[in-house]
Design a protein around this motif. Structure first.
Motif, PDB file in Angstrom:
ATOM      1  N   VAL A   1      -2.895 -41.266  13.584  1.00  0.00           N
ATOM      2  CA  VAL A   1      -3.396 -40.124  12.826  1.00  0.00           C
ATOM      3  C   VAL A   1      -4.736 -39.762  13.432  1.00  0.00           C
ATOM      4  O   VAL A   1      -5.609 -40.627  13.599  1.00  0.00           O
ATOM      5  CB  VAL A   1      -3.565 -40.471  11.327  1.00  0.00           C
ATOM      6  CG1 VAL A   1      -4.316 -39.357  10.600  1.00  0.00           C
ATOM      7  CG2 VAL A   1      -2.213 -40.719  10.678  1.00  0.00           C
ATOM      8  N   VAL A   2      -4.910 -38.498  13.799  1.00  0.00           N
ATOM      9  CA  VAL A   2      -6.155 -38.065  14.421  1.00  0.00           C
ATOM     10  C   VAL A   2      -7.089 -37.510  13.356  1.00  0.00           C
ATOM     11  O   VAL A   2      -6.685 -36.691  12.517  1.00  0.00           O
ATOM     12  CB  VAL A   2      -5.899 -37.011  15.515  1.00  0.00           C
ATOM     13  CG1 VAL A   2      -7.219 -36.453  16.050  1.00  0.00           C
ATOM     14  CG2 VAL A   2      -5.092 -37.627  16.655  1.00  0.00           C
ATOM     15  N   LEU A   3      -8.340 -37.964  13.395  1.00  0.00           N
ATOM     16  CA  LEU A   3      -9.337 -37.559  12.408  1.00  0.00           C
ATOM     17  C   LEU A   3     -10.429 -36.737  13.087  1.00  0.00           C
ATOM     18  O   LEU A   3     -11.092 -37.209  14.010  1.00  0.00           O
ATOM     19  CB  LEU A   3      -9.944 -38.798  11.744  1.00  0.00           C
ATOM     20  CG  LEU A   3     -10.995 -38.564  10.653  1.00  0.00           C
ATOM     21  CD1 LEU A   3     -10.398 -37.784   9.487  1.00  0.00           C
ATOM     22  CD2 LEU A   3     -11.547 -39.901  10.163  1.00  0.00           C
ATOM     23  N   LEU A   4     -10.575 -35.484  12.642  1.00  0.00           N
ATOM     24  CA  LEU A   4     -11.640 -34.612  13.128  1.00  0.00           C
ATOM     25  C   LEU A   4     -12.674 -34.431  12.025  1.00  0.00           C
ATOM     26  O   LEU A   4     -12.349 -34.465  10.845  1.00  0.00           O
ATOM     27  CB  LEU A   4     -11.094 -33.245  13.538  1.00  0.00           C
ATOM     28  CG  LEU A   4      -9.965 -33.213  14.568  1.00  0.00           C
ATOM     29  CD1 LEU A   4      -9.546 -31.778  14.854  1.00  0.00           C
ATOM     30  CD2 LEU A   4     -10.386 -33.914  15.853  1.00  0.00           C
ATOM     31  N   SER A   5     -13.924 -34.225  12.416  1.00  0.00           N
ATOM     32  CA  SER A   5     -14.996 -34.032  11.442  1.00  0.00           C
ATOM     33  C   SER A   5     -15.559 -32.623  11.571  1.00  0.00           C
ATOM     34  O   SER A   5     -15.054 -31.794  12.342  1.00  0.00           O
ATOM     35  CB  SER A   5     -16.106 -35.063  11.661  1.00  0.00           C
ATOM     36  OG  SER A   5     -16.823 -34.747  12.842  1.00  0.00           O
ATOM     37  N   SER A   6     -16.597 -32.362  10.825  1.00  0.00           N
ATOM     38  CA  SER A   6     -17.249 -31.049  10.867  1.00  0.00           C
ATOM     39  C   SER A   6     -18.374 -31.023  11.896  1.00  0.00           C
ATOM     40  O   SER A   6     -19.287 -30.209  11.799  1.00  0.00           O
ATOM     41  CB  SER A   6     -17.798 -30.688   9.486  1.00  0.00           C
ATOM     42  OG  SER A   6     -18.704 -31.692   9.040  1.00  0.00           O
ATOM     43  N   ILE A   7     -18.307 -31.909  12.882  1.00  0.00           N
ATOM     44  CA  ILE A   7     -19.304 -31.937  13.948  1.00  0.00           C
ATOM     45  C   ILE A   7     -18.626 -31.591  15.270  1.00  0.00           C
ATOM     46  O   ILE A   7     -17.589 -32.153  15.629  1.00  0.00           O
ATOM     47  CB  ILE A   7     -19.987 -33.312  14.054  1.00  0.00           C
ATOM     48  CG1 ILE A   7     -20.787 -33.603  12.780  1.00  0.00           C
ATOM     49  CG2 ILE A   7     -20.915 -33.363  15.269  1.00  0.00           C
ATOM     50  CD1 ILE A   7     -21.488 -34.941  12.793  1.00  0.00           C
ATOM     51  N   GLY A   8     -19.227 -30.644  15.988  1.00  0.00           N
ATOM     52  CA  GLY A   8     -18.781 -30.304  17.329  1.00  0.00           C
ATOM     53  C   GLY A   8     -19.894 -30.581  18.319  1.00  0.00           C
ATOM     54  O   GLY A   8     -21.076 -30.632  17.947  1.00  0.00           O
ATOM     55  N   TYR A   9     -19.543 -30.757  19.597  1.00  0.00           N
ATOM     56  CA  TYR A   9     -20.520 -31.159  20.600  1.00  0.00           C
ATOM     57  C   TYR A   9     -20.589 -30.110  21.712  1.00  0.00           C
ATOM     58  O   TYR A   9     -19.560 -29.582  22.148  1.00  0.00           O
ATOM     59  CB  TYR A   9     -20.139 -32.525  21.174  1.00  0.00           C
ATOM     60  CG  TYR A   9     -19.982 -33.579  20.098  1.00  0.00           C
ATOM     61  CD1 TYR A   9     -21.077 -34.258  19.591  1.00  0.00           C
ATOM     62  CD2 TYR A   9     -18.724 -33.848  19.550  1.00  0.00           C
ATOM     63  CE1 TYR A   9     -20.943 -35.204  18.587  1.00  0.00           C
ATOM     64  CE2 TYR A   9     -18.573 -34.782  18.537  1.00  0.00           C
ATOM     65  CZ  TYR A   9     -19.675 -35.453  18.057  1.00  0.00           C
ATOM     66  OH  TYR A   9     -19.542 -36.378  17.040  1.00  0.00           O
ATOM     67  N   SER A  10     -21.795 -29.835  22.167  1.00  0.00           N
ATOM     68  CA  SER A  10     -21.975 -28.830  23.217  1.00  0.00           C
ATOM     69  C   SER A  10     -22.007 -29.495  24.584  1.00  0.00           C
ATOM     70  O   SER A  10     -22.117 -30.721  24.701  1.00  0.00           O
ATOM     71  CB  SER A  10     -23.273 -28.061  22.997  1.00  0.00           C
ATOM     72  OG  SER A  10     -24.389 -28.870  23.336  1.00  0.00           O
ATOM     73  N   LEU A  11     -21.923 -28.656  25.625  1.00  0.00           N
ATOM     74  CA  LEU A  11     -21.963 -29.175  26.990  1.00  0.00           C
ATOM     75  C   LEU A  11     -23.340 -29.722  27.347  1.00  0.00           C
ATOM     76  O   LEU A  11     -23.494 -30.450  28.334  1.00  0.00           O
ATOM     77  CB  LEU A  11     -21.565 -28.068  27.973  1.00  0.00           C
ATOM     78  CG  LEU A  11     -20.160 -27.483  27.768  1.00  0.00           C
ATOM     79  CD1 LEU A  11     -19.872 -26.412  28.814  1.00  0.00           C
ATOM     80  CD2 LEU A  11     -19.092 -28.569  27.820  1.00  0.00           C
ATOM     81  N   THR A  12     -24.347 -29.385  26.532  1.00  0.00           N
ATOM     82  CA  THR A  12     -25.696 -29.906  26.766  1.00  0.00           C
ATOM     83  C   THR A  12     -25.934 -31.231  26.060  1.00  0.00           C
ATOM     84  O   THR A  12     -27.030 -31.797  26.158  1.00  0.00           O
ATOM     85  CB  THR A  12     -26.745 -28.888  26.284  1.00  0.00           C
ATOM     86  OG1 THR A  12     -26.610 -28.704  24.861  1.00  0.00           O
ATOM     87  CG2 THR A  12     -26.564 -27.546  26.974  1.00  0.00           C
TER      88      THR A  12
END
Length: 390
Positions: free
Chosen positions: A126-137
């Protein structure tokens, strides 16, 4: 809810969970003596709020992984071995400054790593995603949970996006539950001034966006309703609101592939003597005379129309509605469709022979008649032993 998700996973359904954290973030802000700030429905994420976002997301990840690890005897998770996978699957970019408001660490989804998520799903996790995304920086951004869910569903070409909402189900202007709406209707409700439950507006927009971009169906279900997830997925009418651009229910002329469905629908009525018995072979021969109502692949109502062109009359026969869909207007819908078909064929009158449902037809404008009023060809076929009323 975790038990229900574990059951879905055990059935081979590939599940991606997107965990929201708004209440936990607001609680963390309150502990720090800070107030949450929203502009146009979007959180302004300053340094303090970002720290709270990270804290809430991390805590939720740990708690969910702990719950999925449950495997006690004599429990719903007995013997379960549910693996959970999480990671930097969401690439985000900053919202930036809009109308003079700097949203700081609030972000928008830029990309979903569908390949990496697919690999984890292929491994049975089961894959769990959160409300955080990451930038290329290397920066972290607070991203709207419905937006993450919608983007993930599209990237993964998911069959469904399911949104768990707070509060009562969606209703129309008369207070009736909205069982099915189109993406356009979902967007109109979201943009209207109606009072909606927490996050319902964002979930409507997310579901509509996903469906417009290729996800077959979106579902909005009330989070605290026990078993709502399973009832929505495994009962024909569900318990929530379905967002779909497909025709979930359709009145149409029958096709040869409908013979089995029609036979299953009318067989109980034949056994009770309500309808004349028709074999599958007879149905195959007469299929071009039938009209059906199909609901999500199931025939829930049918009627046959036999024209007698020389008399400009037509017989309405084999009218049947599934037990679960009676008193829902399907009979009237079917009748209206057949009457229009009669007019298109140049028929001026419709007749029906019935033993047990005469009053249903009388209530809808039919009037009593005699056998002698029927076309001669039909009179010769009438079984006097049934004692049908005309």
């Amino acid at each position: 809810f975790i038990h229900d998700v574990a059951l879905l996973q055990s059935l081979g359904i590939r599940v991606v969970l997107v965990a929201g954290a708004r209440p936990q973030i607001d609680a963390a802000l309150a502990r720090r003596g800070a107030e949450p700030r929203y502009v146009a429905g979007m959180r302004v994420t300053d340094d303090v709020a970002l720290a709270c976002v990270k804290e809430a997301a991390g805590t939720i990840d740990v708690e969910m992984e702990a719950l999925f690890s449950t495997s006690l005897p004599n429990s719903p998770m007995a013997g379960a071995r549910v693996r959970v996978a999480s990671g930097n699957f969401v690439t985000a970019r900053p919202v930036g400054v809009i109308d003079g408001v700097d949203y700081e660490h609030s972000g928008l989804v830029r990309k979903i790593d569908a390949e990496a998520i697919g690999q984890r799903l292929d491994d049975g996790a089961v894959v769990l995603l959160s409300s955080i995304g990451y930038s290329l920086t290397g920066a972290a951004f607070n991203v709207s949970t419905p937006d993450v869910a919608s983007a993930a569903a599209v990237a993964l070409r998911a069959d469904k996006i399911i949104c768990l909402t707070e509060g009562k189900p969606l209703t129309d202007g008369r207070g009736h539950a909205l069982g099915e709406i189109s993406p356009a209707e979902a967007e109109a409700i979201a943009k209207s001034g109606r009072r909606l439950g927490r996050d319902v507006r964002r979930h409507l927009e997310a579901a509509a966006t996903a469906v417009r971009r290729g996800v077959r169906r979106g579902h909005l279900i009330e989070r605290t309703s026990n078993g709502a997830l399973l009832r929505e997925l495994f009962t024909r009418d569900g318990v929530g609101t379905l967002v779909t651009s497909e025709t979930f229910e359709d009145v149409r002329l029958a096709r040869r592939a409908d013979v089995g469905g029609i036979h299953a629908l009318i067989e109980p009525l034949e056994e009770r003597g309500v309808l004349v018995r028709r074999s599958r072979e007879m149905l195959e021969d007469d299929i071009n005379h039938f009209t059906v109502i199909e609901r999500d692949g199931m025939i829930v109502a049918c009627a046959a129309l036999y024209p007698y062109a020389e008399k400009k009359m037509a017989e309405l026969a084999c009218v049947a509605v599934h037990d679960e869909y009676r008193h829902t207007g399907r009979g009237e819908e079917l009748l209206a469709f057949v009457e229009k078909r009669c007019r298109d064929l140049g028929m001026s009158r419709v007749f029906v022979l019935t033993t047990q449902t005469a009053h249903w037809f009388l209530e809808r404008g039919f009037v009593p008649a005699r056998k002698s009023d029927l076309p001669a060809l039909k009179q010769a076929k009438v079984d006097p032993g049934r004692g049908s009323k005309v």
